[in-house]
Design a protein around this motif. Structure first.
Motif, mmCIF file in Angstrom:
data_model
loop_
_atom_site.group_PDB
_atom_site.id
_atom_site.type_symbol
_atom_site.label_atom_id
_atom_site.label_comp_id
_atom_site.label_asym_id
_atom_site.label_seq_id
_atom_site.Cartn_x
_atom_site.Cartn_y
_atom_site.Cartn_z
ATOM 1 N N ILE A 258 28.784 58.827 -4.786
ATOM 2 C CA ILE A 258 29.196 58.149 -6.042
ATOM 3 C C ILE A 258 28.804 56.627 -5.996
ATOM 4 N N ALA A 259 29.192 55.771 -5.271
ATOM 5 C CA ALA A 259 28.730 54.406 -5.113
ATOM 6 C C ALA A 259 27.454 54.150 -5.270
ATOM 7 N N GLU A 260 26.696 54.804 -4.507
ATOM 8 C CA GLU A 260 25.156 54.666 -4.632
ATOM 9 C C GLU A 260 24.628 55.206 -5.951
ATOM 10 N N ARG A 261 25.021 56.347 -6.547
ATOM 11 C CA ARG A 261 24.646 56.690 -7.831
ATOM 12 C C ARG A 261 25.171 55.643 -8.907
ATOM 13 N N THR A 262 26.364 54.874 -8.840
ATOM 14 C CA THR A 262 26.855 54.136 -9.971
ATOM 15 C C THR A 262 26.631 52.693 -9.661
ATOM 16 N N GLY A 263 26.038 52.347 -8.527
ATOM 17 C CA GLY A 263 25.528 50.716 -8.120
ATOM 18 C C GLY A 263 26.831 50.126 -7.894
ATOM 19 N N THR A 264 27.969 50.913 -7.385
ATOM 20 C CA THR A 264 29.127 50.247 -7.020
ATOM 21 C C THR A 264 29.237 49.927 -5.420
ATOM 22 N N ASP A 265 30.430 49.298 -5.089
ATOM 23 C CA ASP A 265 30.433 49.102 -3.700
ATOM 24 C C ASP A 265 31.814 49.973 -3.239
ATOM 25 N N VAL A 266 31.574 50.939 -2.139
ATOM 26 C CA VAL A 266 32.548 51.819 -1.981
ATOM 27 C C VAL A 266 33.600 51.098 -1.525
ATOM 28 N N ASP A 267 33.569 49.846 -0.759
ATOM 29 C CA ASP A 267 34.614 49.187 0.033
ATOM 30 C C ASP A 267 35.208 48.068 -0.986
ATOM 31 N N ARG A 268 34.647 47.710 -1.947
ATOM 32 C CA ARG A 268 35.173 46.628 -2.762
ATOM 33 C C ARG A 268 35.656 47.149 -4.310
ATOM 34 N N ASP A 269 34.933 48.149 -4.766
ATOM 35 C CA ASP A 269 35.207 48.547 -6.148
ATOM 36 C C ASP A 269 36.040 49.982 -6.063
ATOM 37 N N LEU A 270 37.017 49.954 -7.015
ATOM 38 C CA LEU A 270 37.968 51.065 -7.163
ATOM 39 C C LEU A 270 37.282 52.447 -7.709
ATOM 40 N N TYR A 271 36.397 52.068 -8.579
ATOM 41 C CA TYR A 271 35.513 53.624 -9.160
ATOM 42 C C TYR A 271 35.066 54.738 -8.024
ATOM 43 N N PRO A 272 34.355 54.225 -7.227
ATOM 44 C CA PRO A 272 33.749 55.642 -6.493
ATOM 45 C C PRO A 272 34.947 56.429 -5.766
ATOM 46 N N ARG A 273 35.951 55.746 -5.266
ATOM 47 C CA ARG A 273 37.140 56.161 -4.521
ATOM 48 C C ARG A 273 37.782 56.733 -5.455
ATOM 49 N N LEU A 274 38.149 56.431 -6.561
ATOM 50 C CA LEU A 274 38.779 56.953 -7.809
ATOM 51 C C LEU A 274 38.454 58.221 -7.992
ATOM 52 N N ALA A 275 36.999 58.270 -8.261
ATOM 53 C CA ALA A 275 36.305 59.519 -8.988
ATOM 54 C C ALA A 275 36.067 60.414 -7.771
ATOM 55 N N ALA A 276 36.079 60.014 -6.545
ATOM 56 C CA ALA A 276 35.950 61.267 -5.275
ATOM 57 C C ALA A 276 37.284 61.874 -5.310
ATOM 58 N N ALA A 277 38.393 60.916 -5.259
ATOM 59 C CA ALA A 277 39.711 61.606 -4.935
ATOM 60 C C ALA A 277 39.989 62.552 -6.165
ATOM 61 N N ALA A 278 39.632 62.202 -7.481
ATOM 62 C CA ALA A 278 39.791 62.955 -8.754
ATOM 63 C C ALA A 278 39.266 64.423 -8.484
ATOM 64 N N VAL A 279 37.858 64.325 -7.978
ATOM 65 C CA VAL A 279 37.095 65.643 -7.739
ATOM 66 C C VAL A 279 37.862 66.411 -6.603
ATOM 67 N N THR A 280 38.418 65.656 -5.840
ATOM 68 C CA THR A 280 38.787 66.583 -4.611
ATOM 69 C C THR A 280 40.060 67.114 -5.070
#
Length: 219
Positions: free
Chosen positions: A151-173
């Motif tokens: 998700i971080a790669e697709r959205t241009g975010t940082d998986v270690d710094r930004d909340l979005y990729p982990r929030l989105a992944a956790a929501a899907v899971t």
């Protein structure tokens, strides 16, 4: 190309594919035997024999039957992450996420039809085993990380710094977990895939309040 090179020319590609095939054979054998016999009646040695490998090979991959069963979660997450990376660049993120999350079940005919009640009862007992729940929690965290990276790669975010990729992944899971639990306990039994689609679409819509939008909770 050397015999043990991958398609990209790197050595070890064939070896890695063989290892992955063995891992998949062991996890499938574990699921098959546990659903047929009951988890308490399955030994590591039984899984190895069902997969056509030695007990020593089993121990090279998994420490227990519980780990072998729960490993399917991380394998499916990796497939979903790979599929997400391959989706069309202009496709909306949540459309791509839904397709990616469903991709591991694309060829699983059983997931598209309602299971027999006795099969569902055995799967329910298996999923409720405390030891398996513990392994599922560990693999669930790993699955979140796999999907978050994609998700971080697709959205241009940082998986270690930004909340979005982990929030989105956790929501899907979480959506997958809720839909699967609903499937396990449905009476009468229902197919799994439509429940997953319903859960993921509600999530993609921002979980609208069903008390103000009666159609929000509909299939």
């Amino acid at each position: 190309m050397l015999a043990d090179e991958g398609r990209d020319g790197t050595r070890g590609g064939l070896r890695e594919r063989k290892k992955q095939a063995t891992r998949e054979a062991l996890t499938l054998a574990a699921v098959r035997l546990a659903s047929e016999r009951g988890l308490e009646n399955v030994r590591n040695e039984d899984i190895a024999a069902e997969a056509g490998v030695s007990p020593r090979t089993f121990s090279n991959y998994f420490s227990s039957k519980y780990e072998a069963l729960a490993a399917r979660n991380i394998d499916r997450a990796r497939q979903a992450a790979d599929t997400l990376r391959s989706r069309p660049e202009g496709e909306p993120l949540w459309d791509a996420l839904i397709e990616a999350t469903l991709s591991p079940l694309a060829g699983a005919e059983r997931a598209h039809r309602a299971p027999e009640p006795d099969v569902l009862a055995r799967l329910r007992r298996m999923s409720d085993a405390p030891a398996l729940l513990g392994e599922a929690l560990k693999t669930g965290l790993a699955a979140d990380s796999e999907l978050a990276a994609a998700i971080a790669e697709r959205t241009g975010t940082d998986v270690d710094r930004d909340l979005y990729p982990r929030l989105a992944a956790a929501a899907v899971t979480s959506a997958v977990h809720v839909a699967t639990d609903r499937w396990l306990r449905a009476d009468p039994p229902v197919p799994l895939v439509p429940l997953l689609v319903q859960a993921l679409r509600q999530l993609a819509a921002g979980l609208p309040d069903p008390s103000t939008d009666p159609g929000a909770a509909a299939p």
